[in-house]
Design an enzyme around this catalytic site. Structure first.
Site, PDB file in Angstrom:
ATOM      1  CD  GLU A 265     -10.512  -2.782  -2.225  1.00  0.00           C
ATOM      2  OE1 GLU A 265     -11.030  -2.450  -1.396  1.00  0.00           O
ATOM      3  OE2 GLU A 265      -9.437  -1.866  -2.763  1.00  0.00           O
TER       4      GLU A 265
ATOM      5  CG  HIS B 266     -12.512   0.418  -3.856  1.00  0.00           C
ATOM      6  ND1 HIS B 266     -12.386   0.836  -2.624  1.00  0.00           N
ATOM      7  CD2 HIS B 266     -13.428   1.830  -3.719  1.00  0.00           C
ATOM      8  CE1 HIS B 266     -11.359   1.862  -2.585  1.00  0.00           C
ATOM      9  NE2 HIS B 266     -12.084   2.314  -2.839  1.00  0.00           N
TER      10      HIS B 266
ATOM     11  CD  GLU C 182      -7.131  -1.541   2.656  1.00  0.00           C
ATOM     12  OE1 GLU C 182      -7.278  -2.709   1.852  1.00  0.00           O
ATOM     13  OE2 GLU C 182      -7.709  -0.837   2.084  1.00  0.00           O
TER      14      GLU C 182
ATOM     15  CG  HIS D  52     -11.810  -0.758   1.736  1.00  0.00           C
ATOM     16  ND1 HIS D  52     -12.041  -0.098   0.327  1.00  0.00           N
ATOM     17  CD2 HIS D  52     -11.859  -0.319   2.662  1.00  0.00           C
ATOM     18  CE1 HIS D  52     -12.065   0.368   1.300  1.00  0.00           C
ATOM     19  NE2 HIS D  52     -12.848   0.677   1.955  1.00  0.00           N
TER      20      HIS D  52
END
Length: 448
Positions: free
Chosen positions: A87, A84, A282, A191
């Site tokens: 990100e 993404h 993440e 991410h």
């Protein structure tokens, strides 16, 4: 004057101390840095796996004792960042990881053993177009999608979804083609927006995999171990997500589907069709944090990034051979009690890799025209010695022709993998498509 200005520009990539500067490098700067690394260190190899919609190269840097080609018994590992575009922490961390590995090889014992025992592939940015369009907002920056406005982490074939358009974005097709060229064993994609390690499955169709709100994969125990390895080596992740707008995650891990269903995700595609165990990391509450936060984020993740890489040496590896000692490609190597949607097969070298926790496992090895081999192995903990258990399976030819195994299932052929689409990459002509489809059929009927 021009050369002087160029030297000043390139010098901005590194700090006065000579290490990579903690800031957001644009796509041109990243390419320059990767080229410089590749030209400086002979244990690196740089290549592009494809292009973005806007024509930017997807550069992969490979590090290892023999970076330019696969060597028998050396597992293939990969990190993918910036899927993404907004990100951005993973993009920064992977550049810092490259800097750390290149500086540490032959001087840092851990780095040296990692690169001597593993071939490491790093894709710093999967979505450079999205990054270039991003604005520096903590959570609501544009740039998540690619140039066509598509979320790349919803665009892969999905074994659990019947709504498959087959329209793959260029960046996604590049990853899918990449997985065909290398026998990746372990992977993670980086991410932002939370602090947690998420593991497969990300999706479910309500079948037997759905258990107590989680979509449970056959290798669930290994996947949990992988997620916990990262979470507990990270300075904060194992304490639970401390982001103000997110839920708490026990031990800093979560099953992907339990968190939220995600169709067309990359980690499920890697696991189901690529024989590569992948988790999603993440790594920051802010998707695009201020540059002043970057040194602390590197400190929090450095040891975890290295520890996770070391997990590629879990389990057992080796070759499947015929009675004369010749390697057998596409032999099925299955572990009793683990019915993978697509059974694990040997690669073109006759090699297999199975990530497993320490314990006793019974293997079932099959190949057409050969007797089925059942063998039980005691698997130790390999990461400490930087090597999985090495064991070759030798098959004996059967007196009578035997039918091919009833598996793999239909789901083992990803929909529309070979469909030619417009874009920067050259498409296959009709004859090429026909040949590839024939090869796929032959492979799946065990004739190749």
């Amino acid at each position: 004057m021009f050369l002087f200005a160029l030297c000043l520009y390139l010098g901005k990539l590194v700090s006065s101390g000579g290490s990579l500067e903690f800031r957001y490098h644009n796509t041109v700067e990243v390419e320059r840095y990767l080229r410089d690394v590749n030209n400086t260190f002979d244990f690196t190899h740089l290549h592009s796996i494809g292009k973005s919609v806007e024509g930017r190269d997807l550069w992969v840097l490979i590090l290892g004792k023999n970076p330019a080609e696969h060597r028998m018994g050396i597992p293939e590992f990969k990190y993918v960042g910036n899927m993404h575009g907004n990100e951005v922490v993973g993009r920064v961390l992977l550049l810092q990881l490259i800097d750390h590995l290149t500086r540490g090889y032959l001087s840092d014992p851990l780095v040296t053993r990692l690169l001597n025992s593993t071939r490491v592939h790093i894709l710093v940015s999967m979505n450079p177009d999205g990054f270039e369009s991003s604005s520096r907002d903590c959570m609501y920056s544009q740039g998540r999608f690619n140039k066509n406005g598509i979320d790349l982490n919803r665009n892969f074939p999905d074994a659990f979804s019947k709504k498959e358009s087959g329209m793959r974005e260029m960046e996604v097709r590049a990853i899918m083609d990449w997985l065909k060229t290398e026998s990746f064993v372990l992977s993670a994609n980086l991410h932002g927006g939370a602090v947690v390690a998420s593991y497969p499955y990300d999706n479910s169709n309500g079948g037997s995999e759905l258990q107590s709100g989680s979509s449970v994969a056959p290798d669930n125990d290994v996947l949990i171990q992988l997620a916990k390895t990262y979470s507990y080596t990270h300075s904060q992740m194992h304490k639970g997500d401390h982001c103000y707008d997110s839920k708490d995650f026990k031990e800093g891990i979560t099953n992907g589907y339990y968190w939220y269903p995600l169709p067309g995700g990359m980690q499920d595609y890697n696991y189901v069709w690529g024989q590569c165990l992948e988790i999603t990391l993440e790594l920051s509450c802010c998707k695009y944090p201020p540059e002043s936060d970057l040194p602390g984020l590197w400190d929090a993740n450095r040891a975890a990034l290295l520890a996770y890489m070391q997990q590629v040496h879990l389990g057992v590896k080796g070759q499947v051979l015929d009675a004369e000692g010749n390697p057998l490609q596409n032999a099925l190597v299955e572990v009793e009690g683990r019915q993978n949607l697509c059974p694990f097969r040997t690669d073109r070298h006759g090699e297999y890799y199975r990530l497993l926790l320490p314990g006793n496992y019974t293997f079932r090895v099959t190949f057409p025209g050969h007797q089925v081999l059942m063998e039980t192995l005691t698997v130790p903990y390999g990461p400490d010695s930087f090597s999985a258990l090495v064991h070759n399976f030798q098959l004996q030819r059967s007196a009578a022709a035997t039918p091919g195994p009833s598996r793999p299932t239909q789901s083992c052929t990803p929909p529309q993998v070979w469909r030619p689409l417009g874009g920067h990459s050259p498409s296959l002509g009709p004859s090429g498509v026909t040949i590839l489809l024939v090869l796929l059929v032959l492979r799946d009927t065990m004739l190749l």
